[in-house]
Design a protein around this motif. Structure first.
Motif, PDB file in Angstrom:
ATOM      1  N   HIS A 164     -51.841 -53.096 -60.918  1.00 52.67           N
ATOM      2  CA  HIS A 164     -52.693 -52.062 -60.360  1.00 52.67           C
ATOM      3  C   HIS A 164     -54.093 -52.167 -60.958  1.00 52.67           C
ATOM      4  CE1 HIS A 164     -51.855 -50.181 -64.239  1.00 52.67           C
ATOM      5  NE2 HIS A 164     -52.888 -49.402 -64.017  1.00 52.67           N
ATOM      6  N   GLU A 166     -57.394 -50.194 -62.626  1.00 57.50           N
ATOM      7  CA  GLU A 166     -57.928 -48.984 -63.226  1.00 57.50           C
ATOM      8  C   GLU A 166     -59.149 -48.551 -62.431  1.00 57.50           C
ATOM      9  OE1 GLU A 166     -58.627 -49.598 -67.352  1.00 57.50           O
ATOM     10  OE2 GLU A 166     -56.553 -50.200 -67.782  1.00 57.50           O
ATOM     11  N   LEU A 167     -59.577 -47.314 -62.636  1.00 61.29           N
ATOM     12  CA  LEU A 167     -60.648 -46.759 -61.828  1.00 61.29           C
ATOM     13  C   LEU A 167     -61.927 -47.589 -61.908  1.00 61.29           C
ATOM     14  CD1 LEU A 167     -61.848 -44.561 -60.046  1.00 61.29           C
ATOM     15  CD2 LEU A 167     -62.395 -43.271 -62.131  1.00 61.29           C
ATOM     16  N   THR A 387     -51.607 -49.958 -56.506  1.00 56.46           N
ATOM     17  CA  THR A 387     -52.345 -48.838 -57.084  1.00 56.46           C
ATOM     18  C   THR A 387     -52.067 -47.559 -56.305  1.00 56.46           C
ATOM     19  OG1 THR A 387     -54.085 -50.388 -57.741  1.00 56.46           O
ATOM     20  CG2 THR A 387     -54.636 -48.053 -57.795  1.00 56.46           C
ATOM     21  N   ARG A 391     -50.204 -44.252 -58.034  1.00 53.29           N
ATOM     22  CA  ARG A 391     -50.927 -42.992 -58.087  1.00 53.29           C
ATOM     23  C   ARG A 391     -50.216 -41.927 -57.250  1.00 53.29           C
ATOM     24  NH1 ARG A 391     -56.791 -43.894 -56.163  1.00 53.29           N
ATOM     25  NH2 ARG A 391     -56.954 -41.695 -56.708  1.00 53.29           N
ATOM     26  N   TYR A 395     -48.770 -38.157 -58.392  1.00 49.36           N
ATOM     27  CA  TYR A 395     -49.286 -36.929 -57.779  1.00 49.36           C
ATOM     28  C   TYR A 395     -48.192 -36.171 -57.039  1.00 49.36           C
ATOM     29  CZ  TYR A 395     -54.194 -37.904 -58.783  1.00 49.36           C
ATOM     30  OH  TYR A 395     -55.390 -38.105 -59.418  1.00 49.36           O
ATOM     31  N   PHE A 456     -54.489 -43.490 -65.592  1.00 45.69           N
ATOM     32  CA  PHE A 456     -54.227 -42.575 -64.496  1.00 45.69           C
ATOM     33  C   PHE A 456     -54.936 -41.241 -64.684  1.00 45.69           C
ATOM     34  CE2 PHE A 456     -51.232 -45.661 -63.178  1.00 45.69           C
ATOM     35  CZ  PHE A 456     -51.119 -45.458 -61.822  1.00 45.69           C
ATOM     36  N   ARG A 457     -55.189 -40.855 -65.919  1.00 46.09           N
ATOM     37  CA  ARG A 457     -55.966 -39.635 -66.145  1.00 46.09           C
ATOM     38  C   ARG A 457     -57.404 -39.835 -65.670  1.00 46.09           C
ATOM     39  NH1 ARG A 457     -52.705 -36.237 -68.863  1.00 46.09           N
ATOM     40  NH2 ARG A 457     -51.139 -37.165 -70.229  1.00 46.09           N
ATOM     41  N   TRP A 459     -58.288 -41.718 -63.088  1.00 43.85           N
ATOM     42  CA  TRP A 459     -58.208 -41.568 -61.644  1.00 43.85           C
ATOM     43  C   TRP A 459     -58.163 -40.088 -61.269  1.00 43.85           C
ATOM     44  CZ3 TRP A 459     -59.137 -44.857 -57.911  1.00 43.85           C
ATOM     45  CH2 TRP A 459     -58.924 -46.221 -58.088  1.00 43.85           C
ATOM     46  N   THR A 460     -57.397 -39.293 -62.026  1.00 41.20           N
ATOM     47  CA  THR A 460     -57.255 -37.872 -61.726  1.00 41.20           C
ATOM     48  C   THR A 460     -58.588 -37.156 -61.843  1.00 41.20           C
ATOM     49  OG1 THR A 460     -54.989 -37.918 -62.566  1.00 41.20           O
ATOM     50  CG2 THR A 460     -56.036 -35.765 -62.357  1.00 41.20           C
ATOM     51  N   GLY A 464     -59.165 -37.484 -58.061  1.00 43.58           N
ATOM     52  CA  GLY A 464     -57.917 -36.763 -57.870  1.00 43.58           C
ATOM     53  C   GLY A 464     -57.870 -35.927 -56.617  1.00 43.58           C
ATOM     54  N   TYR A 467     -56.288 -37.719 -53.668  1.00 40.68           N
ATOM     55  CA  TYR A 467     -54.853 -37.965 -53.772  1.00 40.68           C
ATOM     56  C   TYR A 467     -54.054 -36.676 -53.779  1.00 40.68           C
ATOM     57  CZ  TYR A 467     -54.362 -42.932 -53.822  1.00 40.68           C
ATOM     58  OH  TYR A 467     -54.302 -44.232 -53.418  1.00 40.68           O
TER      59      TYR A 467
END
Length: 486
Positions: A164, A166-167, A387, A391, A395, A456-457, A459-460, A464, A467
């Motif tokens: 995956h 990362e942001l 990814t 994610r 969620y 993942f935090r 991305w949130t 976020g 998603y």
């Protein structure tokens, strides 16, 4: 022996090139028509080689894809050549001969194949002998059953690697690799690429929907509600003919992905279409020219090979989509969302060239202070699907738990509380046939060696909202489905 593949448009063009009356071809293109892409094996006298030609027709009438039939045909030709070198044929081959063919393909050939490739070869051989046994050409398959059943497969279970982004890696890929910006977000004066808005839109669409490349690259304008100038906020795409295994499923396209399409649709695409008009008009007779939309733009009606036909959009093959054009009165407008030079839908190799050019740009800026760490191997479009799956799984689980504290839980603890519903939704949205394909994402996220929590935090915090919208939309859809079934 010579191997050919059925091509209706090539037969239809003979009348134009040679001046032959097209009425002579009507039986071949009508009552005796075989699906496009069907293999045809002919001997030196140009007569069909049986029973292989019958098997090819059998595959085609069971709606095997042209790509699959082509792979099967070349596999069987290699088997025939191997047996012929021993003075044998399909009927006289023994178990030892088939197993030695496997050894040759996997070890002794100049270009030996790996286990996954051999498993595709074995599937073709197994299906062929099943057909031959069914028509009485052979009494039974030449190999004996094993603990795994009557199979020639390698028995190797492949656990596909989940890679995956990362942001910051994704934004770098989208904006620097595809979009022609520098790592600081400014226009790069050295950028000499083509269609950056299109390429950024494809990456966002792939990331936000989890569609495979054959699915998003073959989308038509009506499937996104973009026919006749409409611009919906979001869309629900009904995938079927272009999905893996033609397994029908629905794919939700959120607002963020639709908005990313706007610059491409307003700036780049009209210019491509205008420049392609001369080419498209020259190929007019080889195209499926749509005259109008029907049934809320889920069906199209137009002229194909000189005949007026109606086609359900979701059932249209990738090959048909490539030649589908809308007659606007001012010219021909390709119905494909993503097009390249000449107004044609890009092929997988064309998208590969886009990807490698993006990778070269990213490597050129790799030493910049704002550039993220790059992987050792070039990213592939399927990494965006991984990814999406990872994610969405998190969620959905947090939404299912309905607990704000879940946002602070470690990944492993969160997944220990996972209900079956999020996994089921992800499985359906990705189009996985077996739940085991989806469970590999759970194993990946629970692996303590992989430090993915912080990624993942990020991305949130940054993306976020999109998603959360996707997760809630999909969960509401599932609730409606269960209510209807109840």
């Amino acid at each position: 022996m010579q191997l050919y593949f059925a091509n209706h448009r090539a037969v239809w063009r003979v009348g134009d090139v040679a001046g032959v009356d097209r009425a002579l071809f009507e039986p071949a293109l009508g009552r005796y028509r075989v699906p496009a892409g069907t293999p045809v094996l002919l001997d030196d006298g140009m007569r069909p080689v049986e029973p292989l030609s019958a098997w090819f027709r059998w595959l085609a009438l069971r709606r095997k894809s042209a790509k699959t039939m082509r792979t099967y045909a070349y596999t069987v030709l290699m088997l025939l050549a191997f047996l012929e070198s021993r003075g044998l044929d399909l009927r006289s081959a023994a178990e030892t001969d088939i197993l030695q063919f496997r050894q040759w393909r996997c070890e002794d050939d100049e270009d030996p194949v790996d286990d996954p490739t051999w498993d595709k070869n074995s599937a073709a051989i197994g299906l062929l002998y099943k057909f031959l046994e069914g028509i009485g050409y052979v009494e039974e398959r030449p190999w004996r059953a094993t603990a795994r059943g009557e199979s020639l497969s390698s028995g190797t279970s492949t656990d596909v690697r989940v890679r995956h982004l990362e942001l910051e890696q994704y934004l770098y890929l989208r904006d620097v690799g595809f979009g022609g910006l520098d790592p600081d977000g400014q226009l790069d004066g050295m950028f000499h690429g083509w269609c950056p808005h299109r390429n950024r839109a494809t990456s966002e669409l792939a990331l936000m929907t989890g569609q495979r490349i054959q699915e998003w690259s073959t989308l038509l304008l009506p499937e996104l509600g973009l026919e006749e100038g409409h611009r919906p906020a979001s869309a629900e795409v009904d995938l079927q003919a272009c999905a893996k295994g033609k397994r029908r499923r629905s794919s939700y396209v959120p607002a963020a992905a639709m908005q990313m399409l706007d610059p491409y649709l307003a700036i780049e695409r009209p210019e491509i279409v205008a420049r392609a008009q001369r080419t498209l008009r020259r190929r007019h007779r080889d195209l499926f020219v749509v005259e109008r939309f029907e049934a809320d733009a889920t069906r199209v009606r137009g002229i194909l090979e000189g005949i007026r036909v109606s086609r359900l959009i979701r059932a249209m093959s990738p090959e048909l989509r490539q030649i589908t054009m809308l007659e606007t009165g001012d010219g021909l407008n390709p119905l494909a969302v993503f097009i390249g030079r000449g107004g044609r839908m890009l092929t997988p190799s064309g998208w590969d060239r886009v990807r490698w050019r993006a990778w070269d740009r990213m490597k050129r800026w790799a030493a910049h202070r704002a550039a993220p760490q790059l992987p050792r191997r070039c990213w592939v479009y399927h990494d965006l699907r991984h990814t999406f799956a990872l994610r969405l799984l998190i969620y959905l689980t947090r939404e299912a738990l309905g607990d704000a504290m879940a946002q602070e839980l470690p990944m492993s603890t969160l997944l220990d509380h996972m209900t079956g519903n999020p996994l089921l939704i992800v499985q359906q949205r990705l189009g996985h046939r077996h739940p085991s394909s989806t469970y590999r994402y759970v194993r990946y996220l629970k692996d303590p060696i992989r430090e993915v929590d912080e990624a993942f935090r990020e991305w949130t915090a940054a993306g976020g909202a999109s998603y959360i919208t996707i997760a809630r939309h999909l969960m509401n859809l599932e609730e409606h489905v269960h209510a209807a079934q109840g």
